[in-house]
Design a protein around this motif. Structure first.
Motif, PDB file in Angstrom:
ATOM      1  N   ALA A   1       0.829  -1.203   0.000  1.00 10.05           N
ATOM      2  CA  ALA A   1       0.000   0.000   0.000  1.00 10.05           C
ATOM      3  C   ALA A   1       0.867   1.258   0.000  1.00 10.05           C
ATOM      4  O   ALA A   1       0.551   2.248  -0.683  1.00 10.05           O
ATOM      5  N   ALA A   2       1.972   1.234   0.750  1.00  8.93           N
ATOM      6  CA  ALA A   2       2.850   2.411   0.811  1.00  8.93           C
ATOM      7  C   ALA A   2       3.458   2.691  -0.556  1.00  8.93           C
ATOM      8  O   ALA A   2       3.512   3.839  -1.010  1.00  8.93           O
ATOM      9  N   LEU A   3       3.895   1.634  -1.223  1.00  8.67           N
ATOM     10  CA  LEU A   3       4.500   1.824  -2.546  1.00  8.67           C
ATOM     11  C   LEU A   3       3.458   2.322  -3.544  1.00  8.67           C
ATOM     12  O   LEU A   3       3.699   3.284  -4.290  1.00  8.67           O
ATOM     13  N   ALA A   4       2.284   1.671  -3.550  1.00  8.04           N
ATOM     14  CA  ALA A   4       1.240   2.081  -4.504  1.00  8.04           C
ATOM     15  C   ALA A   4       0.802   3.519  -4.243  1.00  8.04           C
ATOM     16  O   ALA A   4       0.485   4.263  -5.187  1.00  8.04           O
ATOM     17  N   SER A   5       0.787   3.922  -2.976  1.00  9.27           N
ATOM     18  CA  SER A   5       0.376   5.290  -2.640  1.00  9.27           C
ATOM     19  C   SER A   5       1.437   6.312  -3.013  1.00  9.27           C
ATOM     20  O   SER A   5       1.120   7.469  -3.298  1.00  9.27           O
ATOM     21  N   ALA A   6       2.695   5.897  -3.001  1.00  9.40           N
ATOM     22  CA  ALA A   6       3.789   6.855  -3.227  1.00  9.40           C
ATOM     23  C   ALA A   6       4.161   7.006  -4.693  1.00  9.40           C
ATOM     24  O   ALA A   6       4.735   8.005  -5.090  1.00  9.40           O
TER      25      ALA A   6
ATOM     26  N   GLY B   1       2.684  -9.872  -3.924  1.00  9.74           N
ATOM     27  CA  GLY B   1       1.249  -9.928  -4.189  1.00  9.74           C
ATOM     28  C   GLY B   1       0.456  -8.730  -3.675  1.00  9.74           C
ATOM     29  O   GLY B   1      -0.343  -8.148  -4.422  1.00  9.74           O
ATOM     30  N   PRO B   2       0.646  -8.330  -2.420  1.00 10.25           N
ATOM     31  CA  PRO B   2      -0.147  -7.209  -1.907  1.00 10.25           C
ATOM     32  C   PRO B   2       0.050  -5.913  -2.702  1.00 10.25           C
ATOM     33  O   PRO B   2      -0.881  -5.109  -2.796  1.00 10.25           O
ATOM     34  N   TYR B   3       1.229  -5.706  -3.253  1.00  8.96           N
ATOM     35  CA  TYR B   3       1.394  -4.508  -4.085  1.00  8.96           C
ATOM     36  C   TYR B   3       0.482  -4.571  -5.303  1.00  8.96           C
ATOM     37  O   TYR B   3      -0.162  -3.593  -5.670  1.00  8.96           O
ATOM     38  N   TRP B   4       0.428  -5.732  -5.950  1.00 11.64           N
ATOM     39  CA  TRP B   4      -0.463  -5.892  -7.106  1.00 11.64           C
ATOM     40  C   TRP B   4      -1.897  -5.532  -6.739  1.00 11.64           C
ATOM     41  O   TRP B   4      -2.595  -4.843  -7.473  1.00 11.64           O
ATOM     42  N   ALA B   5      -2.308  -6.042  -5.583  1.00  3.24           N
ATOM     43  CA  ALA B   5      -3.693  -5.808  -5.175  1.00  3.24           C
ATOM     44  C   ALA B   5      -3.945  -4.330  -4.884  1.00  3.24           C
ATOM     45  O   ALA B   5      -5.047  -3.818  -5.124  1.00  3.24           O
ATOM     46  N   ALA B   6      -2.930  -3.630  -4.385  1.00  2.00           N
ATOM     47  CA  ALA B   6      -3.115  -2.242  -3.961  1.00  2.00           C
ATOM     48  C   ALA B   6      -3.025  -1.244  -5.104  1.00  2.00           C
ATOM     49  O   ALA B   6      -3.479  -0.105  -4.969  1.00  2.00           O
ATOM     50  N   SER B   7      -2.448  -1.647  -6.229  1.00  2.00           N
ATOM     51  CA  SER B   7      -1.981  -0.652  -7.190  1.00  2.00           C
ATOM     52  C   SER B   7      -2.771  -0.462  -8.481  1.00  2.00           C
ATOM     53  O   SER B   7      -2.407   0.418  -9.270  1.00  2.00           O
ATOM     54  N   PRO B   8      -3.869  -1.204  -8.769  1.00  5.37           N
ATOM     55  CA  PRO B   8      -4.527  -0.937 -10.062  1.00  5.37           C
ATOM     56  C   PRO B   8      -5.064   0.483 -10.174  1.00  5.37           C
ATOM     57  O   PRO B   8      -5.212   0.988 -11.287  1.00  5.37           O
ATOM     58  N   GLY B   9      -5.332   1.138  -9.043  1.00  2.90           N
ATOM     59  CA  GLY B   9      -5.820   2.517  -9.094  1.00  2.90           C
ATOM     60  C   GLY B   9      -4.724   3.551  -8.879  1.00  2.90           C
ATOM     61  O   GLY B   9      -5.035   4.748  -8.719  1.00  2.90           O
TER      62      GLY B   9
ATOM     63  N   VAL C   1      17.728   3.511 -18.042  1.00  2.00           N
ATOM     64  CA  VAL C   1      18.478   3.942 -19.228  1.00  2.00           C
ATOM     65  C   VAL C   1      17.521   4.141 -20.407  1.00  2.00           C
ATOM     66  O   VAL C   1      17.632   5.105 -21.165  1.00  2.00           O
ATOM     67  N   ALA C   2      16.559   3.240 -20.536  1.00  2.00           N
ATOM     68  CA  ALA C   2      15.606   3.339 -21.656  1.00  2.00           C
ATOM     69  C   ALA C   2      14.691   4.552 -21.505  1.00  2.00           C
ATOM     70  O   ALA C   2      14.321   5.169 -22.502  1.00  2.00           O
ATOM     71  N   CYS C   3      14.319   4.874 -20.282  1.00  2.00           N
ATOM     72  CA  CYS C   3      13.332   5.935 -20.033  1.00  2.00           C
ATOM     73  C   CYS C   3      13.886   6.893 -18.973  1.00  2.00           C
ATOM     74  O   CYS C   3      13.429   6.889 -17.823  1.00  2.00           O
ATOM     75  N   PRO C   4      14.845   7.724 -19.362  1.00  2.00           N
ATOM     76  CA  PRO C   4      15.507   8.562 -18.350  1.00  2.00           C
ATOM     77  C   PRO C   4      14.586   9.589 -17.694  1.00  2.00           C
ATOM     78  O   PRO C   4      14.929  10.115 -16.640  1.00  2.00           O
ATOM     79  N   ASP C   5      13.433   9.840 -18.276  1.00  2.00           N
ATOM     80  CA  ASP C   5      12.525  10.839 -17.701  1.00  2.00           C
ATOM     81  C   ASP C   5      11.463  10.224 -16.796  1.00  2.00           C
ATOM     82  O   ASP C   5      10.580  10.928 -16.297  1.00  2.00           O
ATOM     83  N   ARG C   6      11.504   8.906 -16.631  1.00  2.00           N
ATOM     84  CA  ARG C   6      10.502   8.260 -15.784  1.00  2.00           C
ATOM     85  C   ARG C   6      11.165   7.690 -14.534  1.00  2.00           C
ATOM     86  O   ARG C   6      12.222   7.066 -14.619  1.00  2.00           O
ATOM     87  N   PRO C   7      10.537   7.872 -13.370  1.00  2.00           N
ATOM     88  CA  PRO C   7      11.110   7.258 -12.168  1.00  2.00           C
ATOM     89  C   PRO C   7      10.923   5.738 -12.200  1.00  2.00           C
ATOM     90  O   PRO C   7       9.882   5.243 -12.642  1.00  2.00           O
ATOM     91  N   VAL C   8      11.931   5.033 -11.747  1.00  2.00           N
ATOM     92  CA  VAL C   8      11.868   3.573 -11.691  1.00  2.00           C
ATOM     93  C   VAL C   8      11.804   3.152 -10.227  1.00  2.00           C
ATOM     94  O   VAL C   8      12.603   3.609  -9.414  1.00  2.00           O
ATOM     95  N   LEU C   9      10.842   2.302  -9.921  1.00  2.00           N
ATOM     96  CA  LEU C   9      10.700   1.763  -8.565  1.00  2.00           C
ATOM     97  C   LEU C   9      10.845   0.255  -8.650  1.00  2.00           C
ATOM     98  O   LEU C   9      10.105  -0.410  -9.383  1.00  2.00           O
ATOM     99  N   ALA C  10      11.790  -0.278  -7.910  1.00  2.00           N
ATOM    100  CA  ALA C  10      12.044  -1.718  -7.951  1.00  2.00           C
ATOM    101  C   ALA C  10      11.568  -2.356  -6.657  1.00  2.00           C
ATOM    102  O   ALA C  10      12.066  -2.025  -5.581  1.00  2.00           O
ATOM    103  N   LEU C  11      10.593  -3.233  -6.785  1.00  2.00           N
ATOM    104  CA  LEU C  11      10.073  -3.989  -5.645  1.00  2.00           C
ATOM    105  C   LEU C  11      10.842  -5.302  -5.630  1.00  2.00           C
ATOM    106  O   LEU C  11      10.639  -6.165  -6.484  1.00  2.00           O
ATOM    107  N   GLN C  12      11.740  -5.442  -4.680  1.00  2.00           N
ATOM    108  CA  GLN C  12      12.807  -6.409  -4.828  1.00  2.00           C
ATOM    109  C   GLN C  12      12.944  -7.319  -3.619  1.00  2.00           C
ATOM    110  O   GLN C  12      13.272  -6.869  -2.520  1.00  2.00           O
TER     111      GLN C  12
END
Lengths: 517, 517
Positions: free
Chosen positions: B341-346, B362-370, B396-407
């Motif tokens: 939820a924190a990641l999807a909200s941020a 899994g919980p990130y998937w559930a939290a993030s469609p919206g 590198v491919a998308c330098p103008d987009r923030p990348v968030l890695a759920l790892q």
């Protein structure tokens, strides 16, 4: 009893009691069967750790370790160090779990051509067909790994073979002796050696008996003793005969053989340049120098040397003058020379030296022939990232011997996860990271290729600064206590502390050329 | 002009201007030719970093990156992430330097069967025969990588082909369109969909147009929308239709299809269990549910969905209700639910989410469609160690987009060297390490296999504690600023800080279940 039980109990009965492992779901029945089998698993956090550890273990233990890997990609992650093992002819038994036979061919994400991955590094590959076949397959894998000639035997175990019912164990394979060379090989070598070079490799370099016999032969014939550039295993120090190392670059290597009346090979293959260059031949031996084979890799090189000494009447003859003790390191900012001297001076009796010093390792070789008795393991296959796993496997194989790893920084980054296994297992490994901040060997090759001043696009490709790697933090993050040393005095003090305490340590030895840049 | 010059300038002219590289001596002429070629090299400190970065780059850039690797072992180190690229059908052009043709077959340490290593992951493999052939070979490699169907094309370049003289460049290959499906596939799908499930994959899931058309079809027919478990690329959020994810474990996945009148495939293959289990079929679809193929992987799935919407009269029809915004994370000690939820909200508008959360994702998937509009990349080939390199390549491919890695932590250890490249290149990547201290997915599988309480020999195989990995130190050692978060509030604050600053960051999110154990 499941197939997995039969496999692991057969392994334990054959004396294979260590398994470097990073298993997954397809190996679950093998994992389950480990409990009570007599085989002890040791976890690596990356498969290259497991395979490199198994390589060093096999070089030292004279028997294979098991490696347990997860499907094609798990094997793939371990291939580079299996390549090193293959080139060193180290006995390794790699067990790769695969999907159940019913599942293969349906396109699951982890489906891959496991045999295809395995073949380039393996002397033997088999996919088990049934639970009942597993124990016998494992016995065949052990036999293939032990050889001669020996190497990496890869057994692929579909999950349903592991979980299916099996009848019982298989017998351990009998050990097969290496082939003895013919008498006329002895005679030809004896005739060729005066004025010649005796190049040692394989078993001839890896045993005290072989090195001692070679020393007697050298004292009797006046031949020079040289060893392969990257020996799988070399017994050194403590009064053993000094054996030179064939140079890495082809020009000085060829020059070192130019005045030889002959090159006699004992356990070594005919030397070939590490890389090809536009205007140089691949062969190191000058065309006018005849090559005489005493023993080929895989033959019994120790027996050949001992029979040669006997033929020369020096079976109990004198050895050459022992090498002087290591020089004291010059105080002050660290150089590769003072680093080599500090390590050679500090190493205790019976140490195992794992050498992945790459461009910075030479001065240690020069400083150490008079160090206390030790065993040295080198990068036989040239695939970097061998040192940290090897140090790990060496300490497992020889828990009573201190392990010292002379380790280039760029190569260490390949398999740094090894430090975690060293911490978990409390292994007595001291890693000296030679921090020169770059892929120095590649910079040297660039200069050789006439790229004197690399342009701004390509210069970063050999630069490991920006950002600087902080090995004290990297080691600390995996539970290994670490310090930085920037002078010879600091390095010596750090080595003394590390060697005086049990468990792993890391010393980041920062070369002065880096700090001043 | 050398062969290497011709190759690299042909690449640049075809739009391939990024090369993820870890070269060595056999690639020196390719390195030399990079300067001024228009191709920018990006150094990875392990080959798996380079190949994983190229996978993500290709998924996002709609063109391949080059990867430059050092002989067989260098390729071997990159194979696991090339496996992932192959399963995702990502266009990648891997260039592997090999020994000079005159040197091959002489047994140099690094000699290996490079084609043998390459074949299991490559849709196209070729060893160049001459300097003059290199440019044309590269053009053929690009064509093969782009497809359709596309994938990993591996070009092996002997050193003497790179350093030899070449005549000139080759033309960039023409882009070949994906095949359109036949009209009767549209009609069969239209008939099957009411009461059915539309399973999206490949291009159908990876483009806004495909997902939007699918939403209109769902609104019109009442079918359920589901996506592949591990999509190569998925467009989500910002009002796009909500698409469920096919469950990982076969029992719930099969249950989710049990009441469907049909399973209609759009760009997805028929679903197969990730692993086989003793008493379960490999096929996820219940036997009574008919499977209808709208478009196969590699066909034009977006066109198929748009024609299906048109066929149904809803080419401009309404979309389903948008998903609600992400839930606020429950304050207090972190759980996978509050973390998701924190990641999807941020996550900010336009984020790229790299998901290697494994058992904790899994919980990130559930939290993030919206959540705001974003692109999600998942572990298509199942070979872990994909996340950190993918995040690198995505930035590198998308330098103008923030990348968030759920790892996940265990997987992150496979390719942690990626952090150094992120620091060097100043990439806008925020990595959230989910520190659960174990190979949790393997623990779950052990429980499924009836190993309720693993014994003392095997319990350590799923335990990443003893010693605990310290990700703040590990990241710091590679120049990436890092903090630890143990509560949802700390995680939210750390995410806000990281997203508010340029360059890479790492947050070690320690789950409460670990800290309390």
């Amino acid at each position: 009893m499941t197939g997995a039980d039969a496999l692991l109990r057969t392994a334990a009965a054959a004396g294979l009691d260590i398994c470097f492992a990073n298993p997954g779901t397809t190996e679950l029945d093998l994992v389950k069967a480990l409990e009570g089998s007599g085989v002890r698993p040791i976890l690596g956090l990356f498969e290259g750790v497991c395979t490199g550890a198994a390589d060093a273990y096999g070089r030292l233990a004279d028997k294979p370790a098991l490696v347990l890997l997860h499907l094609g990609p798990g094997l793939a992650n371990g291939l580079a160090n299996l390549h090193n093992a293959a080139k060193a002819r180290t006995p390794v038994v790699a067990i790769v779990g695969d999907h159940a036979t019913t599942h293969i061919g349906k396109g699951a994400p982890l489906e891959a051509d496991v045999e295809g991955f395995a073949r380039p590094v393996s002397c033997w590959v088999r996919t088990s067909r049934s639970a009942d076949a597993l124990a016998g397959d494992l016995a065949d894998a052990i036999a293939a790994a032990m050889g001669p000639p020996g190497g990496v035997a890869t057994l692929i175990v579909p999950a349903d073979c592991a979980w299916g019912a099996a009848d019982g164990l298989a017998d351990a394979p009998a050990r097969v002796a290496r082939a003895r060379v013919a008498d006329d090989a002895i005679e030809r070598a004896a005739a060729a050696l005066p004025g010649g070079v005796l190049l040692l490799g394989g078993d001839a370099l890896g045993s005290e008996a072989g090195v001692t016999a070679a020393g007697r032969i050298a004292a009797a014939t006046g031949c020079r003793l040289m060893g392969e550039t990257f020996p799988a295993r070399m017994e050194r120090g403590g009064g053993l005969p000094t054996i030179g190392r064939l140079e890495y670059f082809p020009e000085p290597a060829t020059d070192s053989l130019r005045d030889a009346s002959a090159l006699v090979l004992a356990g070594a293959a005919e030397p070939i340049a590490f890389f090809a260059y536009p205007d140089l031949p691949s062969e190191i031996t000058p065309p006018h120098v005849p090559v005489v084979e005493l023993s080929a890799p895989g033959q019994d090189g120790v027996d050949a040397l001992e029979r040669l000494a006997e033929h020369l009447g020096v079976a109990d003859g004198p050895l050459p003058e022992p090498a002087p003790p290591p020089p004291a390191p010059a105080p002050g900012p660290l150089t590769t020379t003072s680093l080599g001297a500090a390590l050679a001076s500090a190493q205790p009796e019976g140490a195992i030296i794992v050498d992945e010093g790459i461009s910075s390792g030479g001065p240690y070789w020069a400083a150490s022939p008079g160090a206390p008795r030790h065993t040295l393991l080198a990068l036989s296959g040239g695939a970097i990232g061998h040192g940290p796993p090897s140090a790990t496997g060496a300490a497992v194989a020889c828990p009573d011997r201190p392990v010292l790893a002379l380790q280039a920084d760029g190569s260490a980054m390949y398999t740094l996860q090894s430090l975690w296994t060293q911490a978990r297992e409390g292994l007595d490994v001291t890693t000296i990271i030679i921090a020169n901040g770059g892929y120095e060997i590649l910079s040297i090759e660039m200069q050789r290729a006439g790229i004197g001043e690399p342009g701004p696009v390509i210069a970063p490709l050999t630069d490991l600064g920006s950002p600087t790697l902080d090995w004290v933090q990297l080691a600390g993050g995996m539970g290994v206590p670490a310090v930085q040393a920037t002078t010879a005095e600091e390095l010596t003090a750090a080595l003394d502390r590390a060697l005086g305490e049990p468990g792993p340590h890391l010393i980041e030895a920062v070369l002065s050329s880096v700090r001043m840049s």
